[in-house]
Design a protein around this motif. Structure first.
Motif, PDB file in Angstrom:
ATOM      1  N   ARG A 145      11.857  16.666  94.759  1.00  0.00           N
ATOM      2  CA  ARG A 145      12.893  15.915  95.463  1.00  0.00           C
ATOM      3  C   ARG A 145      13.061  16.426  96.892  1.00  0.00           C
ATOM      4  O   ARG A 145      13.267  15.643  97.820  1.00  0.00           O
ATOM      5  CB  ARG A 145      14.221  16.027  94.711  1.00  0.00           C
ATOM      6  CG  ARG A 145      14.283  15.208  93.463  1.00  0.00           C
ATOM      7  CD  ARG A 145      15.697  15.250  92.853  1.00  0.00           C
ATOM      8  NE  ARG A 145      15.590  15.054  91.427  1.00  0.00           N
ATOM      9  CZ  ARG A 145      15.730  16.013  90.511  1.00  0.00           C
ATOM     10  NH1 ARG A 145      15.996  17.234  90.853  1.00  0.00           N
ATOM     11  NH2 ARG A 145      15.608  15.729  89.232  1.00  0.00           N
ATOM     12  N   ARG A 146      12.969  17.741  97.071  1.00  0.00           N
ATOM     13  CA  ARG A 146      13.127  18.340  98.391  1.00  0.00           C
ATOM     14  C   ARG A 146      12.042  17.849  99.348  1.00  0.00           C
ATOM     15  O   ARG A 146      12.255  17.745 100.552  1.00  0.00           O
ATOM     16  CB  ARG A 146      13.104  19.857  98.277  1.00  0.00           C
ATOM     17  CG  ARG A 146      13.848  20.531  99.404  1.00  0.00           C
ATOM     18  CD  ARG A 146      14.028  21.998  99.181  1.00  0.00           C
ATOM     19  NE  ARG A 146      12.796  22.685  99.535  1.00  0.00           N
ATOM     20  CZ  ARG A 146      12.379  23.820  98.999  1.00  0.00           C
ATOM     21  NH1 ARG A 146      13.088  24.408  98.081  1.00  0.00           N
ATOM     22  NH2 ARG A 146      11.250  24.372  99.378  1.00  0.00           N
ATOM     23  N   PHE A 147      10.869  17.537  98.824  1.00  0.00           N
ATOM     24  CA  PHE A 147       9.769  17.040  99.653  1.00  0.00           C
ATOM     25  C   PHE A 147       9.742  15.518  99.738  1.00  0.00           C
ATOM     26  O   PHE A 147       8.758  14.924 100.160  1.00  0.00           O
ATOM     27  CB  PHE A 147       8.431  17.568  99.131  1.00  0.00           C
ATOM     28  CG  PHE A 147       8.221  19.019  99.426  1.00  0.00           C
ATOM     29  CD1 PHE A 147       7.969  19.458 100.719  1.00  0.00           C
ATOM     30  CD2 PHE A 147       8.291  19.958  98.415  1.00  0.00           C
ATOM     31  CE1 PHE A 147       7.789  20.803 101.003  1.00  0.00           C
ATOM     32  CE2 PHE A 147       8.109  21.306  98.680  1.00  0.00           C
ATOM     33  CZ  PHE A 147       7.862  21.724  99.980  1.00  0.00           C
ATOM     34  N   GLY A 148      10.836  14.881  99.297  1.00  0.00           N
ATOM     35  CA  GLY A 148      10.966  13.435  99.450  1.00  0.00           C
ATOM     36  C   GLY A 148      10.292  12.607  98.382  1.00  0.00           C
ATOM     37  O   GLY A 148      10.138  11.401  98.535  1.00  0.00           O
ATOM     38  N   ILE A 149       9.885  13.224  97.294  1.00  0.00           N
ATOM     39  CA  ILE A 149       9.262  12.486  96.204  1.00  0.00           C
ATOM     40  C   ILE A 149      10.344  12.046  95.234  1.00  0.00           C
ATOM     41  O   ILE A 149      11.248  12.816  94.904  1.00  0.00           O
ATOM     42  CB  ILE A 149       8.211  13.368  95.490  1.00  0.00           C
ATOM     43  CG1 ILE A 149       7.102  13.723  96.481  1.00  0.00           C
ATOM     44  CG2 ILE A 149       7.651  12.670  94.253  1.00  0.00           C
ATOM     45  CD1 ILE A 149       6.148  14.780  95.984  1.00  0.00           C
ATOM     46  N   ASP A 150      10.277  10.788  94.806  1.00  0.00           N
ATOM     47  CA  ASP A 150      11.263  10.266  93.861  1.00  0.00           C
ATOM     48  C   ASP A 150      11.091  10.988  92.530  1.00  0.00           C
ATOM     49  O   ASP A 150      10.270  10.614  91.714  1.00  0.00           O
ATOM     50  CB  ASP A 150      11.084   8.759  93.664  1.00  0.00           C
ATOM     51  CG  ASP A 150      12.083   8.187  92.668  1.00  0.00           C
ATOM     52  OD1 ASP A 150      13.112   8.846  92.400  1.00  0.00           O
ATOM     53  OD2 ASP A 150      11.823   7.090  92.154  1.00  0.00           O
TER      54      ASP A 150
END
Length: 94
Positions: free
Chosen positions: A41-46
């Protein structure tokens, strides 16, 4: 790297009846999987629980991974060596 290592060990020691396999699980529904989901999530992955569960159809139970490892270690798998067992419900193929 893991596949090459498993195959290399299997080839080197097959004459001594030593087997080597790699178990490659996908997303696991366990307490230890939660930090990985937070990192995604921190790397923008759902990586919401619902999203991860819907990608492969559901999360893998830790008991399923243990059962596969026990099978590979059992006498039922005496001719299985140097293999890579993906346990991700085809997630890596998508």
């Amino acid at each position: 790297a893991c596949q090459s290592f498993a195959r290399g060990v299997a080839e080197k020691y097959r004459d001594k009846n030593i087997r080597s396999n790699a178990v490659c699980p996908g997303y696991i529904g366990s307490f230890h999987g939660q930090p990985e989901w937070a990192l995604l999530r921190r790397f923008g992955i759902d990586a919401l629980d619902e999203g991860i569960a819907s990608m492969p159809g559901r999360l893998c139970d830790p008991e399923e991974v243990a059962a596969a490892a026990l099978f590979l270690a059992s006498d039922d798998a005496t001719f299985v060596t140097g293999t890579q067992l993906f346990m991700d419900n085809v997630y890596t193929a998508i």
